[in-house]
Each structure stands twice: as C-alpha cells, then as structure tokens.
Motif scaffolding. Structure first.
Motif, mmCIF file in Angstrom:
data_model
loop_
_atom_site.group_PDB
_atom_site.id
_atom_site.type_symbol
_atom_site.label_atom_id
_atom_site.label_comp_id
_atom_site.label_asym_id
_atom_site.label_seq_id
_atom_site.Cartn_x
_atom_site.Cartn_y
_atom_site.Cartn_z
ATOM 1 N N ASN A 1 0.827 -1.205 0.000
ATOM 2 C CA ASN A 1 0.000 0.000 0.000
ATOM 3 C C ASN A 1 0.863 1.257 0.000
ATOM 4 O O ASN A 1 0.544 2.247 -0.646
ATOM 5 N N TYR A 2 1.962 1.201 0.714
ATOM 6 C CA TYR A 2 2.884 2.343 0.743
ATOM 7 C C TYR A 2 3.478 2.567 -0.649
ATOM 8 O O TYR A 2 3.504 3.686 -1.153
ATOM 9 N N MET A 3 3.934 1.469 -1.277
ATOM 10 C CA MET A 3 4.556 1.589 -2.593
ATOM 11 C C MET A 3 3.591 2.193 -3.599
ATOM 12 O O MET A 3 3.952 3.059 -4.387
ATOM 13 N N ILE A 4 2.331 1.740 -3.541
ATOM 14 C CA ILE A 4 1.353 2.184 -4.537
ATOM 15 C C ILE A 4 0.897 3.624 -4.275
ATOM 16 O O ILE A 4 0.753 4.413 -5.191
ATOM 17 N N ASN A 5 0.672 3.964 -3.014
ATOM 18 C CA ASN A 5 -0.006 5.226 -2.714
ATOM 19 C C ASN A 5 0.875 6.349 -2.168
ATOM 20 O O ASN A 5 0.467 7.507 -2.188
ATOM 21 N N CYS A 6 2.022 6.037 -1.634
ATOM 22 C CA CYS A 6 2.764 7.052 -0.886
ATOM 23 C C CYS A 6 4.183 7.282 -1.406
ATOM 24 O O CYS A 6 4.725 8.381 -1.314
ATOM 25 N N GLN A 7 4.770 6.229 -1.894
ATOM 26 C CA GLN A 7 6.197 6.258 -2.214
ATOM 27 C C GLN A 7 6.560 7.293 -3.275
ATOM 28 O O GLN A 7 7.661 7.837 -3.251
ATOM 29 N N GLY A 8 5.627 7.590 -4.182
ATOM 30 C CA GLY A 8 5.890 8.568 -5.239
ATOM 31 C C GLY A 8 6.361 9.891 -4.664
ATOM 32 O O GLY A 8 7.253 10.541 -5.213
ATOM 33 N N CYS A 9 5.794 10.301 -3.569
ATOM 34 C CA CYS A 9 6.207 11.554 -2.919
ATOM 35 C C CYS A 9 7.201 11.309 -1.786
ATOM 36 O O CYS A 9 8.170 12.032 -1.631
ATOM 37 N N HIS A 10 6.916 10.308 -0.960
ATOM 38 C CA HIS A 10 7.719 10.138 0.267
ATOM 39 C C HIS A 10 8.996 9.320 0.050
ATOM 40 O O HIS A 10 9.838 9.266 0.938
ATOM 41 N N LEU A 11 9.120 8.692 -1.117
ATOM 42 C CA LEU A 11 10.234 7.818 -1.492
ATOM 43 C C LEU A 11 10.273 6.545 -0.625
ATOM 44 O O LEU A 11 9.645 6.472 0.426
ATOM 45 N N ALA A 12 11.009 5.558 -1.114
ATOM 46 C CA ALA A 12 10.957 4.209 -0.527
ATOM 47 C C ALA A 12 11.302 4.205 0.959
ATOM 48 O O ALA A 12 10.690 3.501 1.747
ATOM 49 N N ASP A 13 12.280 4.999 1.349
ATOM 50 C CA ASP A 13 12.713 4.977 2.756
ATOM 51 C C ASP A 13 12.105 6.111 3.570
ATOM 52 O O ASP A 13 12.479 6.317 4.724
ATOM 53 N N GLY A 14 11.177 6.856 2.983
ATOM 54 C CA GLY A 14 10.486 7.916 3.719
ATOM 55 C C GLY A 14 11.254 9.226 3.783
ATOM 56 O O GLY A 14 10.837 10.159 4.474
ATOM 57 N N ARG A 15 12.339 9.323 3.030
ATOM 58 C CA ARG A 15 13.160 10.542 3.183
ATOM 59 C C ARG A 15 12.563 11.753 2.483
ATOM 60 O O ARG A 15 13.006 12.876 2.691
ATOM 61 N N GLY A 16 11.529 11.547 1.648
ATOM 62 C CA GLY A 16 10.830 12.669 1.028
ATOM 63 C C GLY A 16 11.669 13.425 0.012
ATOM 64 O O GLY A 16 12.639 12.893 -0.512
ATOM 65 N N LYS A 17 11.249 14.682 -0.268
ATOM 66 C CA LYS A 17 11.975 15.482 -1.252
ATOM 67 C C LYS A 17 12.229 16.843 -0.633
ATOM 68 O O LYS A 17 11.278 17.560 -0.308
ATOM 69 N N ALA A 18 13.494 17.173 -0.461
ATOM 70 C CA ALA A 18 13.853 18.421 0.211
ATOM 71 C C ALA A 18 13.093 19.587 -0.406
ATOM 72 O O ALA A 18 13.031 19.726 -1.617
ATOM 73 N N GLY A 19 12.487 20.391 0.419
ATOM 74 C CA GLY A 19 11.787 21.582 -0.049
ATOM 75 C C GLY A 19 10.319 21.360 -0.354
ATOM 76 O O GLY A 19 9.539 22.309 -0.390
ATOM 77 N N SER A 20 9.890 20.096 -0.571
ATOM 78 C CA SER A 20 8.469 19.899 -0.866
ATOM 79 C C SER A 20 7.803 18.811 -0.031
ATOM 80 O O SER A 20 6.662 18.960 0.392
ATOM 81 N N VAL A 21 8.486 17.708 0.208
ATOM 82 C CA VAL A 21 7.893 16.628 1.009
ATOM 83 C C VAL A 21 8.812 16.363 2.211
ATOM 84 O O VAL A 21 9.968 15.965 2.030
ATOM 85 N N PRO A 22 8.318 16.606 3.422
ATOM 86 C CA PRO A 22 9.183 16.460 4.596
ATOM 87 C C PRO A 22 9.640 15.017 4.804
ATOM 88 O O PRO A 22 8.950 14.081 4.426
ATOM 89 N N SER A 23 10.800 14.865 5.425
ATOM 90 C CA SER A 23 11.321 13.524 5.679
ATOM 91 C C SER A 23 10.596 12.886 6.864
ATOM 92 O O SER A 23 10.350 13.522 7.879
ATOM 93 N N MET A 24 10.254 11.608 6.698
ATOM 94 C CA MET A 24 9.637 10.861 7.800
ATOM 95 C C MET A 24 10.677 9.929 8.412
ATOM 96 O O MET A 24 10.457 9.320 9.439
ATOM 97 N N LYS A 25 11.819 9.824 7.736
ATOM 98 C CA LYS A 25 12.859 8.886 8.151
ATOM 99 C C LYS A 25 13.456 9.325 9.490
ATOM 100 O O LYS A 25 14.041 10.405 9.593
#
Ligand code: HEC
Length: 137
Positions: free
Chosen positions: A28-52
């Motif tokens: 479910n994470y891969m399908i719905n969340c990973q596009g923004c949050h990335l596989a390890d949850g590190r997100g994208k600097a400046g737009s998606v905060p890191s959850m790692k």
C-alpha cells in the motif's frame, strides 16, 4: 474454449494472492505514498518532509497522533480505516527510528474516528507540532 477455461481458472487462482498483497502495508505504501515520500520515507527536500527517523516524534506531542491520520496524504488515501491503521503502524515501525518500538499502535476504530475530522490548516498545524517536539529535545 479449453484455453479460455484454463485462462479463467488461472486468473481465479491469482485472485487471493492479489487481494492479500493489496492488504500488505508495504505494498500500500509503494502504490499510494512512495511517489512523494520515497521508498525509505526521506521525502523530497523543499516539498515533502522527511519521515525517516522523524515520524514517531509526532506521537510525543499533543495533537501529533491525530495529525498523522488527518494529514491529507493519509486521510485521503484510497485505503479503508483498517488498512490505513496498519500502514501508519508499519511506517512508524520501519522508517522512524528505534524509539518507535514503544508506540501504541493505531487501531481501525481510532483511525475511523480521527479521519472523520478534516484538518483545516495542514501547514500551520504541522509547524506547531514540529516546533513543539523540537523544543522538547
Ligand atoms: C502528492 C504527494 C504525496 C503523497 C502521494 C503522499 N503524501 Fe504524505 N505528505 C506529503 C506532504 C507534502 C506532506 C507534508 C504535509 C502536507 O503538506 O500535507 C506529507 C505529510 C505526511 C505525513 C505527516 C508527516 C510530516 O512530517 O508532515 C504523513 C503521516 C503522511 N504524509 C502519510 C502519507 C501516506 C500514508 C501516504 C500514502 C497513503 C501519503 N502520505 C502520500 C505529500 C504526499
């Protein structure tokens, strides 16, 4: 005709596997969340905060537990309440650092209740929570 039946039978055999996989939090994470949050949850600097190594910190401040369910990425996900509870528990356990072992897991009933409330100002709420747990350090 035999081929059609064989194909149909094969498809039916696949069904339980497919629906079981859809229930898997990792899937479910891969399908719905990973596009923004990335596989390890590190997100994208400046737009998606890191959850790692970060996500469990929300559970340490008042309102943070609610926030993780009510943030649009969670609340609006095409997942039912049980799936979302499982997904958040998995995320907290797998990408949020060692201290996350100590949290009490979300249940379907809790997610259902929290999800019913719409978070009006996501960014303001997030800033307040992050400030709070930064101060608690
Ligand atoms: C379109 C990009 C996108 C997708 C897809 C997405 N998120 Fe997010 N997520 C964000 C952004 C951006 C934030 C920061 C808060 C905000 O602006 O909503 C966030 C914040 C969060 C947070 C709070 C953590 C924090 O540091 O703010 C959680 C929990 C979360 N998302 C869970 C999920 C889950 C679960 C999924 C998949 C079911 C998901 N998100 C899908 C972009 C996304």
């Amino acid at each position: 005709m035999a081929t059609v039946f064989r194909t149909l039978a094969l498809c039916l055999l696949c069904l339980p596997a497919v629906s079981a996989a859809a229930m898997e939090p990792r899937t479910n994470y891969m399908i719905n969340c990973q596009g923004c949050h990335l596989a390890d949850g590190r997100g994208k600097a400046g737009s998606v905060p890191s959850m790692k190594g970060e996500l469990h910190k929300f559970l340490t401040v008042p309102g943070g537990r609610e926030f993780l369910v009510q943030v649009p990425g969670s609340a609006n996900a095409p997942l039912n309440d049980a799936e979302l509870a499982e997904l958040l528990n998995w995320m907290l356990g797998s990408m949020s650092g060692t201290s996350s072992n100590s949290f009490s897991p979300y249940t379907e009933a809790e997610v259902k209740k929290l999800r019913a409330k719409v978070l009006v100002d996501v960014m303001k709420t997030r800033e307040r929570l992050v400030r709070q747990f930064a101060e608690n350090k």
